[in-house]
Structures are given as C-alpha cells and as structure tokens.
Design a protein around this motif. Structure first.
Motif, PDB file in Angstrom:
ATOM      1  N   ALA A   2      63.351  11.142 -15.581  1.00  0.00           N
ATOM      2  CA  ALA A   2      62.488  10.980 -16.759  1.00  0.00           C
ATOM      3  C   ALA A   2      63.020  11.794 -17.934  1.00  0.00           C
ATOM      4  CB  ALA A   2      61.061  11.403 -16.414  1.00  0.00           C
ATOM      5  N   ALA A   3      63.488  13.023 -17.641  1.00  0.00           N
ATOM      6  CA  ALA A   3      64.043  13.856 -18.708  1.00  0.00           C
ATOM      7  C   ALA A   3      65.298  13.222 -19.294  1.00  0.00           C
ATOM      8  CB  ALA A   3      64.353  15.248 -18.164  1.00  0.00           C
ATOM      9  N   GLY A   4      66.130  12.647 -18.429  1.00  0.00           N
ATOM     10  CA  GLY A   4      67.326  11.975 -18.916  1.00  0.00           C
ATOM     11  C   GLY A   4      67.001  10.771 -19.777  1.00  0.00           C
ATOM     12  N   PHE A   5      65.966  10.024 -19.381  1.00  0.00           N
ATOM     13  CA  PHE A   5      65.563   8.846 -20.164  1.00  0.00           C
ATOM     14  C   PHE A   5      65.045   9.259 -21.542  1.00  0.00           C
ATOM     15  CE2 PHE A   5      62.292   5.781 -21.451  1.00  0.00           C
ATOM     16  CZ  PHE A   5      63.068   4.623 -21.503  1.00  0.00           C
ATOM     17  N   LEU A   6      64.216  10.318 -21.577  1.00  0.00           N
ATOM     18  CA  LEU A   6      63.695  10.791 -22.860  1.00  0.00           C
ATOM     19  C   LEU A   6      64.819  11.310 -23.755  1.00  0.00           C
ATOM     20  CD1 LEU A   6      60.443  12.644 -21.717  1.00  0.00           C
ATOM     21  CD2 LEU A   6      60.609  10.453 -22.924  1.00  0.00           C
ATOM     22  N   ALA A   7      65.768  12.032 -23.147  1.00  0.00           N
ATOM     23  CA  ALA A   7      66.895  12.539 -23.932  1.00  0.00           C
ATOM     24  C   ALA A   7      67.738  11.398 -24.478  1.00  0.00           C
ATOM     25  CB  ALA A   7      67.747  13.463 -23.066  1.00  0.00           C
ATOM     26  N   LEU A   8      67.877  10.336 -23.686  1.00  0.00           N
ATOM     27  CA  LEU A   8      68.646   9.181 -24.148  1.00  0.00           C
ATOM     28  C   LEU A   8      67.935   8.480 -25.299  1.00  0.00           C
ATOM     29  CD1 LEU A   8      71.258   7.645 -23.446  1.00  0.00           C
ATOM     30  CD2 LEU A   8      69.889   6.173 -21.965  1.00  0.00           C
ATOM     31  N   GLN A   9      66.601   8.426 -25.234  1.00  0.00           N
ATOM     32  CA  GLN A   9      65.828   7.817 -26.308  1.00  0.00           C
ATOM     33  C   GLN A   9      65.989   8.592 -27.617  1.00  0.00           C
ATOM     34  OE1 GLN A   9      65.211   4.728 -24.919  1.00  0.00           O
ATOM     35  NE2 GLN A   9      63.198   4.802 -25.894  1.00  0.00           N
ATOM     36  N   ARG A  10      66.180   9.907 -27.504  1.00  0.00           N
ATOM     37  CA  ARG A  10      66.334  10.739 -28.695  1.00  0.00           C
ATOM     38  C   ARG A  10      67.803  10.953 -29.063  1.00  0.00           C
ATOM     39  NH1 ARG A  10      61.691  15.410 -27.604  1.00  0.00           N
ATOM     40  NH2 ARG A  10      59.950  13.940 -27.349  1.00  0.00           N
ATOM     41  N   ASP A  11      68.668  10.186 -28.419  1.00  0.00           N
ATOM     42  CA  ASP A  11      70.099  10.215 -28.718  1.00  0.00           C
ATOM     43  C   ASP A  11      70.731  11.574 -28.409  1.00  0.00           C
ATOM     44  OD1 ASP A  11      72.305   8.736 -29.410  1.00  0.00           O
ATOM     45  OD2 ASP A  11      72.287   9.426 -31.490  1.00  0.00           O
ATOM     46  N   ARG A  12      70.203  12.257 -27.406  1.00  0.00           N
ATOM     47  CA  ARG A  12      70.799  13.520 -26.961  1.00  0.00           C
ATOM     48  C   ARG A  12      71.583  13.214 -25.675  1.00  0.00           C
ATOM     49  NH1 ARG A  12      66.587  18.426 -27.500  1.00  0.00           N
ATOM     50  NH2 ARG A  12      68.572  19.510 -27.189  1.00  0.00           N
ATOM     51  N   LEU A  13      72.781  12.698 -25.896  1.00  0.00           N
ATOM     52  CA  LEU A  13      73.563  12.136 -24.801  1.00  0.00           C
ATOM     53  C   LEU A  13      73.992  13.189 -23.777  1.00  0.00           C
ATOM     54  CD1 LEU A  13      75.799   9.603 -26.763  1.00  0.00           C
ATOM     55  CD2 LEU A  13      73.567   9.251 -25.690  1.00  0.00           C
ATOM     56  N   ARG A  14      74.344  14.373 -24.232  1.00  0.00           N
ATOM     57  CA  ARG A  14      74.806  15.397 -23.292  1.00  0.00           C
ATOM     58  C   ARG A  14      73.683  15.821 -22.346  1.00  0.00           C
ATOM     59  NH1 ARG A  14      79.341  18.390 -23.373  1.00  0.00           N
ATOM     60  NH2 ARG A  14      79.807  17.617 -25.472  1.00  0.00           N
ATOM     61  N   VAL A  15      72.486  16.014 -22.896  1.00  0.00           N
ATOM     62  CA  VAL A  15      71.345  16.379 -22.051  1.00  0.00           C
ATOM     63  C   VAL A  15      71.032  15.252 -21.070  1.00  0.00           C
ATOM     64  CG1 VAL A  15      68.895  16.964 -22.043  1.00  0.00           C
ATOM     65  CG2 VAL A  15      70.397  17.903 -23.810  1.00  0.00           C
ATOM     66  N   ALA A  16      71.096  14.008 -21.555  1.00  0.00           N
ATOM     67  CA  ALA A  16      70.833  12.864 -20.682  1.00  0.00           C
ATOM     68  C   ALA A  16      71.854  12.790 -19.552  1.00  0.00           C
ATOM     69  CB  ALA A  16      70.856  11.575 -21.503  1.00  0.00           C
ATOM     70  N   LEU A  17      73.119  13.093 -19.888  1.00  0.00           N
ATOM     71  CA  LEU A  17      74.172  13.053 -18.871  1.00  0.00           C
ATOM     72  C   LEU A  17      73.924  14.080 -17.773  1.00  0.00           C
ATOM     73  CD1 LEU A  17      76.933  12.106 -17.821  1.00  0.00           C
ATOM     74  CD2 LEU A  17      77.980  13.814 -19.331  1.00  0.00           C
ATOM     75  N   PHE A  18      73.628  15.322 -18.171  1.00  0.00           N
ATOM     76  CA  PHE A  18      73.414  16.370 -17.174  1.00  0.00           C
ATOM     77  C   PHE A  18      72.167  16.094 -16.332  1.00  0.00           C
ATOM     78  CE2 PHE A  18      76.118  19.031 -20.039  1.00  0.00           C
ATOM     79  CZ  PHE A  18      77.117  19.287 -19.112  1.00  0.00           C
ATOM     80  N   ALA A  19      71.126  15.562 -16.953  1.00  0.00           N
ATOM     81  CA  ALA A  19      69.916  15.237 -16.195  1.00  0.00           C
ATOM     82  C   ALA A  19      70.193  14.130 -15.186  1.00  0.00           C
ATOM     83  CB  ALA A  19      68.801  14.828 -17.151  1.00  0.00           C
ATOM     84  N   ALA A  20      70.957  13.116 -15.607  1.00  0.00           N
ATOM     85  CA  ALA A  20      71.272  12.008 -14.702  1.00  0.00           C
ATOM     86  C   ALA A  20      72.139  12.482 -13.538  1.00  0.00           C
ATOM     87  CB  ALA A  20      71.976  10.896 -15.476  1.00  0.00           C
ATOM     88  N   LEU A  21      73.148  13.313 -13.836  1.00  0.00           N
ATOM     89  CA  LEU A  21      74.007  13.814 -12.765  1.00  0.00           C
ATOM     90  C   LEU A  21      73.235  14.740 -11.829  1.00  0.00           C
ATOM     91  CD1 LEU A  21      77.356  14.512 -14.664  1.00  0.00           C
ATOM     92  CD2 LEU A  21      76.755  12.551 -13.231  1.00  0.00           C
ATOM     93  N   GLY A  22      72.295  15.500 -12.382  1.00  0.00           N
ATOM     94  CA  GLY A  22      71.456  16.340 -11.529  1.00  0.00           C
ATOM     95  C   GLY A  22      70.609  15.515 -10.577  1.00  0.00           C
ATOM     96  N   SER A  23      70.072  14.398 -11.073  1.00  0.00           N
ATOM     97  CA  SER A  23      69.276  13.526 -10.203  1.00  0.00           C
ATOM     98  C   SER A  23      70.147  12.884  -9.128  1.00  0.00           C
ATOM     99  CB  SER A  23      68.578  12.451 -11.031  1.00  0.00           C
ATOM    100  OG  SER A  23      69.523  11.581 -11.634  1.00  0.00           O
TER     101      SER A  23
END
Length: 283
Positions: A44-65
């Motif tokens: 969910a955090a990765g999806f929200l970060a992707l919606q806000r165009d924060r790609l690095r945060v989305a990447l780390f959240a996705a890899l963590g999941s």
C-alpha cells in the motif's frame, strides 16, 4: 525506471525474494498474520508513493514486500508438513511415546559420542504399529548405549553415516532444561528437523540393513573430518589431548574430546562461542 536496474527489472525482485527465503531460516518466533499484514502495508505504501511520483520510495517498498513474500514462503515450507510427517503422526497419537517402538530409518548425520554413548541422527522411514508398518518422514535423535566390548570413542566402527538401520527405541518429545540461561534445546533440534528423541539400550538392538542412503558429497566431508582426526592423533599420543580437542572443536565443531575444565575455562573467558559449530566448520 531509469538507472542500473532499468533493463533487468526482474533481477532485484529475484534477489529480494532469495534474501527473504534465506532470512526465514533464522526466524523462530513470529506471527504469520503480522508478517502478511506488514507485506500488505508495504504494498500500500508503494502504491501511494507511486501515485505521488516518488519512484524511489515506491521501489524500496515494493522490494521490501517481495522480501517479506520470500520470508513467508520459506516459513511455510519449513513449518508446514505432510500427512506422513512425524509431527502429524504425533498429533494423531499414531504411535506411543515413552514405550518401546520398532522403527526403520537411515543415519543422516555423522555419529557422535556423548559420555560414552552414541548420538545418532536418523531420517525416519516408518514405525511398527500393531501388525503393520506406518510410513513416516522426519528426523529423530537417538542416544544409543555403547556395548561393553566396543570402544565408545570410535562410534563409526559400529554405526556410520548412510547406514539403513532398524531397531527398537523408546521415544519422547524434546524438552528444554529449566536452568536459567540454558540453551533452547527444543528450538535447536527443530532447526535441524528433529522433533523426536529416543533411547536405545544397546547397539545390539539395532540391525544394519542392506542398502546405502547417504550422499557422496556428505560422505566425502565426513572422510575429511576423519582424516583430520587422524592427523591430530599424534598430539593425543604425546599427552596433548586438550590441545587436540580444542583444535578439533575449532576446525570441525567436534566437541567430544573437550573436558569440563576446558569448557569452563573458555566460558569464563567469554570465548566459548569460538568452539561451537559455525559456518566455518566442515559439514
């Protein structure tokens, strides 16, 4: 995504999945639901970060999941068991504990000694219940009393890795010692896949059956350990038994020759950890 991983997007996912699976081997106390919830929250955090165009945060959240998914897969594979598993038979009370039971299995590890007895790790194949055999998988640790006419220091002369054996033993569940600060023996055995411990009154109650169930690479490792013991035998003959025992413990994790005073000396110095089995020791 631009950057080093842009052209090979699946590689970091595979690495994180593998890291999660490896991590699961060290996870003992856990909440499965809690790990699932953590994975969902990371997604969910990765999806929200992707919606806000924060790609690095989305990447780390996705890899963590993905890493958490690997951990969940490893835990599920380790802690789940089939209908033939010894833990399932224990839940069903398929055979009696603290009574003599006929079993069949293979010696899965190098035979060790403890206070003159043999410690034998057996990969179970089945138990005798009534007039039929009950198929079984899983491991048991047997303490086999040495016979009066054999040298307890040389257990491999009687039983050795890869032997298929059949005999009678009294089994019970592993228990922890109640001493403060004592080692979690139940957890330690569980990490080795051992969920039963047993006692055999004499090695004569075990029959070695035809066939070999060992692997060539493990047999080679055991031969290397035996060769090292032979190389250190001159130290024992020269009266330097303690030095030989310490070297064996350091190099291959063989603590059979360590006496109580040597163990206490290392414990008092806070260096006993160098004598216990680690990744540096030969299998």
């Amino acid at each position: 995504m631009p950057g080093r991983w842009g052209n090979i997007p699946f590689l970091p996912c595979l690495l994180c999945l593998a890291a999660g699976i490896l991590t699961s081997q060290f996870v003992v106390d856990y909440s499965f639901a809690g790990l699932v919830l953590a994975g969902v929250m990371l997604l969910a955090a990765g999806f929200l970060a992707l919606q806000r165009d924060r790609l690095r945060v989305a990447l780390f959240a996705a890899l963590g999941s993905v890493s958490l998914c690997g951990t969940l897969l490893g835990i599920s594979d380790r802690d789940s068991y089939s209908e033939l598993d010894v833990r399932m038979h224990l839940r069903r009370h398929a055979f009696s504990l603290d009574e003599i039971v006929l079993f069949d299995g293979c010696i899965a590890e190098e035979v060790e000694t403890l206070e003159g007895d043999h410690l034998v790790t057996v990969e179970l194949h089945g138990f005798r219940t009534g007039n039929h055999w009950l198929r079984c998988t899983g491991r048991a640790l047997l303490r086999v009393a040495a016979g009066p006419d054999e040298d307890p220091r040389m257990p491999t002369g009687v039983l050795k890795y890869g032997d298929r054996i059949r005999g009678s033993a009294v089994f019970h569940l592993p228990r922890n010692f109640q001493n403060p600060g004592a080692v979690d023996r139940v957890g330690l055995l569980a990490r080795r896949g051992i969920f039963l411990v047993g006692r055999v009154k004499s090695v004569r109650l075990l029959e070695v059956l035809p066939g070999d169930c060992g692997t060539s690479w493990k047999r080679a490792a055991i031969r290397a350990r035996e060769a090292l013991r032979l190389r250190l035998q001159p130290l024992v003959e020269d009266g330097r038994k303690t030095q030989a025992a310490v070297l064996l413990s350091l190099l291959i994790g063989d603590q059979n020759g360590l006496n109580t005073s040597t163990r206490e000396a290392f414990q008092n110095a806070g260096t006993y950890h160098v004598l216990v089995v680690s990744g540096l020791h030969v299998v």
